[in-house]
Write a protein that holds these residues in place. Sequence first.
Motif, PDB file in Angstrom:
ATOM      1  N   GLY A  58       0.786  -1.217   0.000  1.00  0.00           N
ATOM      2  CA  GLY A  58       0.000   0.000   0.000  1.00  0.00           C
ATOM      3  C   GLY A  58       0.821   1.272   0.000  1.00  0.00           C
ATOM      4  N   VAL A  59       0.228   2.298  -0.602  1.00  0.00           N
ATOM      5  CA  VAL A  59       0.811   3.638  -0.579  1.00  0.00           C
ATOM      6  C   VAL A  59       0.273   4.320   0.675  1.00  0.00           C
ATOM      7  N   GLU A  60       1.157   4.782   1.521  1.00  0.00           N
ATOM      8  CA  GLU A  60       0.776   5.430   2.779  1.00  0.00           C
ATOM      9  C   GLU A  60       0.591   6.931   2.577  1.00  0.00           C
ATOM     10  N   ARG A  61      -0.147   7.531   3.474  1.00  0.00           N
ATOM     11  CA  ARG A  61      -0.322   8.989   3.434  1.00  0.00           C
ATOM     12  C   ARG A  61       1.048   9.661   3.439  1.00  0.00           C
ATOM     13  N   GLY A  62       1.200  10.680   2.607  1.00  0.00           N
ATOM     14  CA  GLY A  62       2.450  11.430   2.560  1.00  0.00           C
ATOM     15  C   GLY A  62       3.507  10.812   1.664  1.00  0.00           C
ATOM     16  N   GLN A  63       3.213   9.671   1.048  1.00  0.00           N
ATOM     17  CA  GLN A  63       4.172   9.020   0.149  1.00  0.00           C
ATOM     18  C   GLN A  63       3.733   9.171  -1.288  1.00  0.00           C
ATOM     19  N   THR A  64       4.705   9.269  -2.190  1.00  0.00           N
ATOM     20  CA  THR A  64       4.395   9.136  -3.605  1.00  0.00           C
ATOM     21  C   THR A  64       4.322   7.642  -3.903  1.00  0.00           C
ATOM     22  N   CYS A  65       3.796   7.303  -5.053  1.00  0.00           N
ATOM     23  CA  CYS A  65       3.728   5.896  -5.447  1.00  0.00           C
ATOM     24  C   CYS A  65       5.124   5.304  -5.588  1.00  0.00           C
ATOM     25  N   GLU A  66       6.048   6.070  -6.143  1.00  0.00           N
ATOM     26  CA  GLU A  66       7.415   5.571  -6.301  1.00  0.00           C
ATOM     27  C   GLU A  66       8.107   5.395  -4.952  1.00  0.00           C
ATOM     28  N   GLU A  67       7.825   6.271  -3.997  1.00  0.00           N
ATOM     29  CA  GLU A  67       8.384   6.105  -2.651  1.00  0.00           C
ATOM     30  C   GLU A  67       7.841   4.837  -1.993  1.00  0.00           C
ATOM     31  N   ALA A  68       6.545   4.606  -2.150  1.00  0.00           N
ATOM     32  CA  ALA A  68       5.942   3.398  -1.592  1.00  0.00           C
ATOM     33  C   ALA A  68       6.536   2.154  -2.242  1.00  0.00           C
ATOM     34  N   LEU A  69       6.726   2.203  -3.554  1.00  0.00           N
ATOM     35  CA  LEU A  69       7.323   1.067  -4.257  1.00  0.00           C
ATOM     36  C   LEU A  69       8.734   0.796  -3.741  1.00  0.00           C
ATOM     37  N   ALA A  70       9.522   1.853  -3.603  1.00  0.00           N
ATOM     38  CA  ALA A  70      10.900   1.688  -3.109  1.00  0.00           C
ATOM     39  C   ALA A  70      10.893   1.087  -1.703  1.00  0.00           C
ATOM     40  N   ARG A  71       9.996   1.564  -0.840  1.00  0.00           N
ATOM     41  CA  ARG A  71       9.907   1.048   0.524  1.00  0.00           C
ATOM     42  C   ARG A  71       9.513  -0.422   0.523  1.00  0.00           C
ATOM     43  N   GLU A  72       8.475  -0.753  -0.227  1.00  0.00           N
ATOM     44  CA  GLU A  72       7.986  -2.132  -0.260  1.00  0.00           C
ATOM     45  C   GLU A  72       9.012  -3.100  -0.859  1.00  0.00           C
ATOM     46  N   MET A  73       9.684  -2.691  -1.919  1.00  0.00           N
ATOM     47  CA  MET A  73      10.677  -3.571  -2.541  1.00  0.00           C
ATOM     48  C   MET A  73      11.831  -3.841  -1.575  1.00  0.00           C
ATOM     49  N   HIS A  74      12.228  -2.825  -0.828  1.00  0.00           N
ATOM     50  CA  HIS A  74      13.304  -2.998   0.155  1.00  0.00           C
ATOM     51  C   HIS A  74      12.834  -3.888   1.303  1.00  0.00           C
ATOM     52  N   GLU A  75      11.642  -3.596   1.836  1.00  0.00           N
ATOM     53  CA  GLU A  75      11.121  -4.369   2.958  1.00  0.00           C
ATOM     54  C   GLU A  75      10.935  -5.841   2.593  1.00  0.00           C
ATOM     55  N   GLU A  76      10.243  -6.094   1.484  1.00  0.00           N
ATOM     56  CA  GLU A  76       9.843  -7.455   1.144  1.00  0.00           C
ATOM     57  C   GLU A  76      10.918  -8.271   0.451  1.00  0.00           C
ATOM     58  N   ALA A  77      11.781  -7.617  -0.316  1.00  0.00           N
ATOM     59  CA  ALA A  77      12.704  -8.380  -1.157  1.00  0.00           C
ATOM     60  C   ALA A  77      14.164  -7.965  -1.019  1.00  0.00           C
ATOM     61  N   GLY A  78      14.449  -6.934  -0.226  1.00  0.00           N
ATOM     62  CA  GLY A  78      15.828  -6.484  -0.106  1.00  0.00           C
ATOM     63  C   GLY A  78      16.345  -5.868  -1.391  1.00  0.00           C
ATOM     64  N   LEU A  79      15.457  -5.296  -2.181  1.00  0.00           N
ATOM     65  CA  LEU A  79      15.822  -4.713  -3.469  1.00  0.00           C
ATOM     66  C   LEU A  79      15.834  -3.197  -3.347  1.00  0.00           C
ATOM     67  N   ILE A  80      16.944  -2.585  -3.731  1.00  0.00           N
ATOM     68  CA  ILE A  80      17.087  -1.131  -3.725  1.00  0.00           C
ATOM     69  C   ILE A  80      16.984  -0.648  -5.172  1.00  0.00           C
ATOM     70  N   ILE A  81      15.955   0.124  -5.457  1.00  0.00           N
ATOM     71  CA  ILE A  81      15.742   0.630  -6.819  1.00  0.00           C
ATOM     72  C   ILE A  81      16.772   1.696  -7.125  1.00  0.00           C
ATOM     73  N   GLU A  82      17.390   1.598  -8.286  1.00  0.00           N
ATOM     74  CA  GLU A  82      18.350   2.601  -8.756  1.00  0.00           C
ATOM     75  C   GLU A  82      17.733   3.297  -9.964  1.00  0.00           C
ATOM     76  N   GLY A  83      17.624   4.593  -9.897  1.00  0.00           N
ATOM     77  CA  GLY A  83      16.947   5.326 -10.962  1.00  0.00           C
ATOM     78  C   GLY A  83      15.445   5.261 -10.757  1.00  0.00           C
ATOM     79  N   ARG A  84      14.716   5.609 -11.788  1.00  0.00           N
ATOM     80  CA  ARG A  84      13.252   5.625 -11.686  1.00  0.00           C
ATOM     81  C   ARG A  84      12.669   4.374 -12.312  1.00  0.00           C
ATOM     82  N   PRO A  85      11.702   3.768 -11.638  1.00  0.00           N
ATOM     83  CA  PRO A  85      11.003   2.634 -12.240  1.00  0.00           C
ATOM     84  C   PRO A  85      10.075   3.147 -13.338  1.00  0.00           C
ATOM     85  N   THR A  86       9.632   2.248 -14.192  1.00  0.00           N
ATOM     86  CA  THR A  86       8.731   2.603 -15.288  1.00  0.00           C
ATOM     87  C   THR A  86       7.320   2.152 -14.956  1.00  0.00           C
ATOM     88  N   LEU A  87       6.367   3.086 -14.945  1.00  0.00           N
ATOM     89  CA  LEU A  87       4.970   2.735 -14.729  1.00  0.00           C
ATOM     90  C   LEU A  87       4.469   1.989 -15.966  1.00  0.00           C
TER      91      LEU A  87
END
Length: 157
Positions: A58-87
């Motif tokens: 989920g996207v939390e209050r005060g987060q952009t979608c990309e911030e939420a994605l970065a948080r979730e990918m790190h939390e769930e998979a240990g993946l750190i996004i480099e650059g911008r993901p593609t919608l």
Amino acid sequence: MTTWRTGLEPFTRPLFFAWSRISRGMTLGVRGVAVDGDGRVLLVKHTYLHGWWLPGGGVERGQTCEEALAREMHEEAGLIIEGRPTLVSVHANERFFRGDHVLVYRIDRFSLTDRTSRGEIAEAAWFDPDELPGDTHRATRTRLAEMFGGGDCDPLW
């Protein structure tokens, strides 16, 4: 693999949905399709749901979608996004929860570290999109077929 969380989830889901509805009129989620150099995709297995899923949440209050994605990918998979993901696509998840929407992103540049979520993810693994495990969730299969098969994206999750 069935855990106590998997068995409890059908009973806790209504409480989660009620809280979500009270705290927000519409819900928004993100899922990431991380693709490695061999063309494999990263999937996760939760401790409270059956099957393999795209990592996200989920996207939390005060987060952009990309911030939420970065948080979730790190939390769930240990993946750190480099650059911008593609919608890639946006889907209404009305079948599962009225007012819910899911954004799917493709991630091609990343590094890996330890995941920070404890107790939520049972396993994370890389798979060829054409050779997914038998218990891969229907929505995950559909999103990957859309992305790698070149078909039109279904607006429904």
